[in-house]
Design a protein around this motif. Structure first.
Motif, PDB file in Angstrom:
ATOM      1  N   GLN A 238       0.869  -1.175   0.000  1.00 38.15           N
ATOM      2  CA  GLN A 238       0.000   0.000   0.000  1.00 38.15           C
ATOM      3  C   GLN A 238       0.908   1.228   0.000  1.00 38.15           C
ATOM      4  O   GLN A 238       1.925   1.225   0.688  1.00 38.15           O
ATOM      5  CB  GLN A 238      -0.765   0.053   1.315  1.00 38.15           C
ATOM      6  N   ARG A 277      -7.478   2.069   6.480  1.00 32.87           N
ATOM      7  CA  ARG A 277      -8.358   3.057   5.843  1.00 32.87           C
ATOM      8  C   ARG A 277      -7.582   4.050   4.998  1.00 32.87           C
ATOM      9  O   ARG A 277      -8.173   4.898   4.342  1.00 32.87           O
ATOM     10  CB  ARG A 277      -9.099   3.850   6.914  1.00 32.87           C
ATOM     11  N   GLU A 278      -6.275   4.002   5.083  1.00 30.52           N
ATOM     12  CA  GLU A 278      -5.411   4.928   4.363  1.00 30.52           C
ATOM     13  C   GLU A 278      -5.758   6.378   4.669  1.00 30.52           C
ATOM     14  O   GLU A 278      -5.668   7.254   3.820  1.00 30.52           O
ATOM     15  CB  GLU A 278      -5.490   4.669   2.853  1.00 30.52           C
TER      16      GLU A 278
ATOM     17  N   PRO B 605      -6.358   4.551  -4.424  1.00 31.90           N
ATOM     18  CA  PRO B 605      -6.840   4.437  -3.055  1.00 31.90           C
ATOM     19  C   PRO B 605      -8.248   3.854  -3.014  1.00 31.90           C
ATOM     20  O   PRO B 605      -9.057   4.114  -3.897  1.00 31.90           O
ATOM     21  CB  PRO B 605      -6.829   5.873  -2.537  1.00 31.90           C
ATOM     22  N   ALA B 606      -8.486   3.049  -2.035  1.00 31.38           N
ATOM     23  CA  ALA B 606      -9.750   2.322  -1.984  1.00 31.38           C
ATOM     24  C   ALA B 606     -10.913   3.256  -1.701  1.00 31.38           C
ATOM     25  O   ALA B 606     -10.753   4.348  -1.166  1.00 31.38           O
ATOM     26  CB  ALA B 606      -9.666   1.253  -0.906  1.00 31.38           C
ATOM     27  N   ASP B 610     -14.959   0.477   1.188  1.00 29.94           N
ATOM     28  CA  ASP B 610     -14.065  -0.678   1.156  1.00 29.94           C
ATOM     29  C   ASP B 610     -12.996  -0.551   2.231  1.00 29.94           C
ATOM     30  O   ASP B 610     -12.531  -1.544   2.780  1.00 29.94           O
ATOM     31  CB  ASP B 610     -13.392  -0.796  -0.205  1.00 29.94           C
ATOM     32  N   GLN B 611     -12.603   0.686   2.515  1.00 28.02           N
ATOM     33  CA  GLN B 611     -11.591   0.890   3.538  1.00 28.02           C
ATOM     34  C   GLN B 611     -12.089   0.394   4.887  1.00 28.02           C
ATOM     35  O   GLN B 611     -11.344  -0.202   5.658  1.00 28.02           O
ATOM     36  CB  GLN B 611     -11.230   2.365   3.637  1.00 28.02           C
ATOM     37  N   ASN B 614     -11.627  -3.247   4.962  1.00 23.41           N
ATOM     38  CA  ASN B 614     -10.232  -3.600   5.227  1.00 23.41           C
ATOM     39  C   ASN B 614      -9.905  -3.411   6.701  1.00 23.41           C
ATOM     40  O   ASN B 614      -9.199  -4.203   7.305  1.00 23.41           O
ATOM     41  CB  ASN B 614      -9.281  -2.713   4.417  1.00 23.41           C
ATOM     42  N   ASP B 615     -10.434  -2.323   7.241  1.00 25.04           N
ATOM     43  CA  ASP B 615     -10.171  -2.024   8.637  1.00 25.04           C
ATOM     44  C   ASP B 615     -10.720  -3.138   9.517  1.00 25.04           C
ATOM     45  O   ASP B 615     -10.077  -3.570  10.468  1.00 25.04           O
ATOM     46  CB  ASP B 615     -10.818  -0.688   8.988  1.00 25.04           C
TER      47      ASP B 615
END
Lengths: 518, 656
Positions: A238, A277-278, B605-606, B610-611, B614-615
């Motif tokens: 990522q 969550r970036e 970036p998602a 979706d994030q 992933n979390d």
């Protein structure tokens, strides 16, 4: 306060320190040393770190493909050229080019000249306030990374996995290799963005995640421990980047594995990342001109952040407020927390001393003491032995504290004036109760001609502490410090089985070649 | 239960909202001061500029204008409080997006904001003064009559235009969603660090809007103008603004941009404050001495069904107290005074476990359903081809089968849908098979309900296994998450009157193949999965809280209350982990296989939803690791199913 002179003398030149046993550092003569002199320990296998770099690595130079071509200046209109320069090299370069361009009409040249002068003046002013802002990204990483000579060292960063027996090594050719003990598979991580690696950090409470701080961004690698592939694809990484937050010089994970904090000396904000969550939250405090170093306390209640000037802060991680310590003699060069999070040891750039700061648990505030205590003097000494003498001590490059809180290793800077190369690593025995106490316990010397670059302790080592040293030549050696942690003693009330004499982890024949100087 | 919500609304929500609005009102005059300063800006007359600025700010006329702007922002602030949501909604297709904007309350919202924008822009015109102040102005040179001041009209209309666009964007981009922060910063620093960025963002947005508005006014400006000219009997100025020459006025652009920026800033800032105040951690009491205030306790809030916000706050509070507050943790681990029961722990942990179990069920059901869909589709395709082969021969077969496959992949969005259309030939009419994609929202809960009635007779057409029959999950499961029924996504309108018009089926099948129809009604490829994970933030907090509490119990739990539920917690977590892994390995993105849809698949970036997923995945793993690393070898003696024991061992060796 203690000084290096109080401790045992350093091993003579030509000796190699192999381990600590019964409170003494064991050395052997380099002449008689076997190829693999690191003592074997029952029930523990070192990861085999090979220095062989890939044969193709010489091809992968940092030079861009552009340099192979001649510049194409004819027939390109001025605006096109300016636009291209602005996009590729930035605004300042564009102004510079416009001001020098002879074909440009004079108002454009004058305007560009004026703008350029203003920009330069502003930069100079900023540079006079915070000199580190004038450095190029490479120089900045060289200045602020933990490695002693980041630019020339074969190994640029090193990190042990928190829980298992594997480590990640970042090499000079921008690859990262992961060495797993008892496994021949060496995953090699390469990525287009992975340039100028300054730091590595394994995520705690996770088997797979490795964070890499690079020149332009943070890379989060997901390396499947069950995979047999040696080249994880770029999709396993990522990329986290934030405007103005580069180069990254320090990364630190929350010990509970939720948050990652990153710092850049160019950015006054610390970024707190929620990696899946970036998303990131900047924590901005302007004074100090950037953030160079970050250290999460082991109980994850505090975060140490030092700036490139004489200021450092300690954040408490509940409401994220901070306290500031000023009037240091220089910028904070290195710092480490005690395992219980009560003490912070730090050292500054221009004073050969270790300072301690006491923290008392008190609600939401950080609870730090008003001023730091100088607890060790490590100024340069000339210690004579029978033939020559050895220079030890000096300014500190890096300090690491092991997880039991009983050993502290100190890496020194080289001093050109006195000819001290900083080849010796000082070891201290530390006690946390009733008060913090540092007792010099000796020096670690490597093979002749080798200069240490990075030091680190393995986070979970059952037999005491495992000091890992990365040398300038790209070699990695292990120095097991075998002792019984007092916490284990207190817990069990007796010496645990693997420490008793009958099953000593050291092979007996080692003592026949040992030649410890008393 | 309803009283819980009422209690929260009365005691906390109103105060928080009031405080946020009060702060935004307090900070409004300085912002307007800066605006007036910029609006009066003139490089050549600095003294006149400064004097004009100060005079406007402190005159009665200026203050009354500021008051009017304040009143408008107040209304905008109240509208935020009326239209907030805590659980995000997912648009399944383009029709639902269009419908979400054109619902009557939203239209009212847009109209209201247009009005507020217009009034604010009108007050701004008054504040700018000069040639913008009045709607009518004296025609130059002639004393005969009044002319229409088109610049004034231009700005006021811009305000209204901006208000309407703001309202649409507000709902389209889910700005009414209360997003909770990653870390709990002090409000002051949170706001302070966001203001410069938000001002920059707003000014860029306003500039873009200006560009659209200029085009709009060039095309449609004459309508408003002529209407005013005829009704107010005014004359037109020599240079009309809706001409190219009139629109090339830099000062007009500057003023429009400033007006746009200030209006957006005031509204977004008040919205931001509203979010900051309302997502702040609220400390629910863990136990109370009085039965009257029992409604406000933590465990009641955790089980709250009526107000998602209270539930969100409760889980947030729980995860924070589990991590940071030893004193409150101790309260959870204590025993009740007469009797010695660990009521606090039991209530809280069972709420958390029920929540996690509901998600696990949802995931398993969805996974089964999707997997069945895939298998079934494959079987159907084969049978279809066989059938065609019987009828035709040679080249024709080839063509037919290729066209069939095209038909099946292209016209139908998901596995279930595909079967519904295809099953028309071999298994009777589609009426026997209600199309799940259209008939019901695709939450497993609903499916289960609708299919159990339809499908029991057919062995091979089971769409969804009922959760009760799962041998996969060791513990008995509670009924699936009921919260969903209330917040199902927009449904296409034709559905409601589909059943009575069965004879129209063939027509509808034809319509379905129309590209336009597909464009609007085909669900987005990821909509199903996103729908599963809309409220995952709750589960993330629940997992974090459980992990922290269990880890803390190793040293703090003196009565051993946590030990008893340790097997349950581990089982739930491992079950969720397995369900997640299974679901994420599933090729659910069936539509993405269609090459034409592949190019839409975004790289980068998602998506925010979706994030969250992933979390959740990371959190499950981290929580399990946290428990296993705290208890290490002691976990070996926890009674667990064999499969889970094996997994736990792998976890402890960091092989997962």
């Amino acid at each position: 306060m203690c000084s290096l002179a109080e401790g045992p003398p350093p091993p003579a030149e030509g000796c190699i320190t192999v381990c600590e046993e019964n409170g003494d550092l064991v050395t052997i003569q380099a002449r008689n040393a076997p190829v693999n002199y690191t003592p074997r320990i029952a029930g523990f296998e070192y990861p085999s770190i090979s220095t062989s770099t890939e044969s193709l690595c010489s091809l992968a130079s940092d030079e861009a493909a552009q340099s192979a071509f001649q510049p194409h200046v004819d027939e390109v209109s001025l605006w096109k050229q300016a636009w291209y320069t602005c996009r590729v090299h930035g605004l300042t370069e564009m102004l510079d080019e416009l001001s020098k361009n002879e074909t440009a009409p004079w108002p454009v040249t004058t305007l560009a000249c004026g703008c350029l002068t203003t920009v330069t003046m502003v930069n100079l002013f900023r540079g006079s306030l915070y000199p580190h802002l004038m450095l190029s990204p490479e120089e900045m990483i060289h200045e602020f990374s933990a490695a002693k000579d980041w630019q020339d060292s074969e190994i640029r960063a090193f990190a042990w996995h928190q829980h298992t027996n594997k480590c990640a090594v970042a090499w000079k050719d921008n690859t990262i290799k992961i060495f797993i003990s008892g496994s021949d598979v060496v995953p090699t991580l390469k990525h287009r963005q992975q340039r100028g690696v300054s730091c590595l950090a394994w995520k705690p409470l996770s088997a797979t995640v490795l964070a890499v701080g690079c020149r332009g961004c943070i890379l989060i690698w997901h390396i499947d421990p069950n995979s047999l592939s040696t080249r994880p694809t770029a999709s396993a990484a990522q990329v986290l980047s934030h405007n103005g937050h580069a180069p990254i010089t320090c990364l630190s994970w929350d010990p509970r594995g939720r948050l990652l904090v990153s710092s850049s000396p160019r950015d006054t904000a610390i970024l707190v990342w929620d990696v899946p969550r970036e998303a990131c939250v900047p924590l901005k405090r302007t004074s100090g001109g950037g953030v160079a170093l970050l250290r999460y306390s082991p109980d994850s209640s505090k975060l140490f952040a030092s700036s490139p000037s004489q200021v450092f802060r300690v954040w408490e991680t509940r409401t994220w407020t901070c306290e500031k310590w000023t009037q240091l003699s220089g910028r904070c060069k290195s710092a480490c927390w005690s395992p219980d999070g009560r003490f912070l040891l730090f050292c500054t750039e221009d004073e050969p001393a270790i300072f301690a700061l006491n923290f008392i648990h008190s609600g939401s505030k950080t609870g730090g003491a008003e001023s730091a205590i100088k607890c060790a003097d490590v100024s340069e000494l000339f210690i004579k032995d029978e033939i020559y003498g050895t220079r030890v001590g000096g300014l500190i490059q890096d300090m690491v504290w092991d997880n039991t809180g009983e050993r502290l290793a100190v890496l020194f800077k080289s001093n050109k004036e006195t000819g001290n190369t900083g080849e010796l690593i000082a070891l201290f025995n530390t006690r946390l109760t009733p008060t913090l106490q540092l007792i010099p316990s000796g020096f670690v010397r490597g093979e002749p001609g080798e200069v240490p670059e990075l030091i680190s302790f393995k986070p979970n080592f059952n037999h005491g502490a495992l000091l890992t040293i990365c040398w300038h030549s790209g070699k990695v050696t292990f120095v097991p410090l075998l002792f019984i942690p007092s916490s284990t003693l207190a817990e069990n009330g007796r010496i645990p089985a693997h420490f008793t004499q009958k099953s000593t982890p050291l092979p007996q024949e080692l003592f026949s070649v040992s030649n410890s100087k008393k | 239960m309803a009283s819980n919500k009422d209690w929260y609304m009365k005691d906390v929500f109103h105060w928080r909202t009031g405080a946020s609005i009060a702060w935004s009102m307090l900070l409004l005059p300085p912002a307007l001061g800066v605006y007036i300063c910029l609006a009066h800006f003139s490089l050549l007359h600095p003294t006149a500029w400064l004097i004009g600025w100060i005079r406007t700010c402190f005159s009665f006329h200026g203050m009354s204008c500021i008051f009017l702007v304040l009143l408008c922002s107040l209304f905008a602030g109240f509208s935020n409080a009326m239209s907030y949501i805590a659980v995000p909604y997912i648009h399944r297709n383009r029709v639902s997006i269009i419908l979400s904007v054109t619902r009557p309350p939203r239209l009212l919202h847009a109209a209201g904001h247009a009005l507020l924008g217009g009034v604010t822009a009108w007050s701004c015109c008054k504040l700018i003064g000069g040639s913008y102040q009045e709607l009518s102005t004296r025609c130059n040179g002639e004393e005969s009559g009044l002319c229409l001041n088109e610049r004034h009209l231009f700005l006021v209309l811009f305000g209204a235009f901006l208000g309407a666009v703001y309202s649409v964007a507000y709902f389209l981009h889910r700005q009414n969603l209360l997003t909770f922060n990653i870390i709990q910063q002090v409000k002051f620093f949170q706001v302070k660090s966001s203001v410069p960025q938000s001002v920059l963002k707003n000014s860029v947005w306003a500039l873009r809007l200006c560009a659209y508005y200029f085009a709009f006014y060039y095309l449609c400006g004459c309508l408003f103008k002529s209407w005013l000219l005829t009704n107010l009997q005014l004359q037109e100025l020599p240079i009309p603004v809706d001409s190219i020459r009139g629109l090339l006025d830099v000062r007009l652009l500057w003023q429009a941009w400033l007006v746009g920026t200030i209006i957006t800033h005031l509204w977004t800032f008040s919205l931001y404050l509203f979010k900051v105040f309302n997502t702040e951690v609220y400390e629910f009491p863990i136990e109370t001495a009085f039965s009257t205030s029992e409604e406000c306790t933590l465990y009641r809030a955790l089980g709250q069904q009526n107000s998602p916000l209270v539930k969100y706050l409760a889980y947030q509070d729980l995860s924070i107290l589990a991590e940071h507050s030893p004193a409150r943790r101790k309260q959870i681990f204590t025993l009740s005074q007469p009797g010695g029961h660990p009521h606090n722990w039991t209530r809280i942990s069972s709420e958390c476990l029920a929540l996690i179990a509901s998600l696990t069920d949802r995931l398993i059901v969805h996974q089964e359903w999707a997997a069945n869909g895939i298998n079934r589709e494959k079987r159907m395709q084969i049978e279809e081809e066989k059938k065609k082969k019987k009828n035709q021969s040679g080249k024709d077969t080839q063509r037919a089968s290729s066209s069939t496959s095209f038909y099946s992949t292209a016209t139908s969005p998901g596995p279930h849908q595909r079967i519904a259309t295809l099953s028309a030939t071999p298994y009777g009419t589609p009426a026997d098979y209600p199309a799940p994609g259209y008939g019901t929202p695709r939450t497993p809960a609903r499916h289960n309900a609708s299919y159990s009635a339809v499908t029991p007779g057919r062995g091979d057409s089971v769409w969804v296994d009922s959760p009760g029959s799962q041998s996969y999950v060791p513990s008995t499961r509670r009924p699936i998450h009921e919260q969903y029924s209330g917040m199902s996504p927009q449904r296409p309108p034709y559905l409601s009157f589909r059943r009575p018009f069965v004879f129209l089926q063939p027509r509808i099948a034809v319509i379905r193949q129309l590209p336009l129809y597909r464009y609007f009604v085909d669900p987005f490829p990821e909509a199903d999965n996103r729908l599963l994970f809309t409220d995952t933030q709750l589960h993330i907090w629940a997992l974090e809280a459980l992990a922290s509490l269990v880890a803390a119990s190793y040293t703090e739990d003196s009565y051993g209350v946590v030990q008893k539920s340790l097997p349950d917690i581990l089982t739930e977590m491992l079950a969720l982990y397995n369900a997640l892994e299974k679901l994420l390995k599933l090729p659910t993105l069936l539509t993405a296989r269609d090459p034409r849809e592949l190019k839409v698949t975004r790289i980068g970036p998602a998506h925010p939803d979706d994030q969250l997923r992933n979390d959740l995945r990371t959190t499950v793993k981290t929580s399990l690791h946290r428990i296993s690393s705290t208890f290490s070898k002691h976990l070996k003696s926890v009674p667990l199913a064999l499969e889970y024991k094996k997994q736990l061992d792998e976890l402890m060796d960091y092989k997962i």
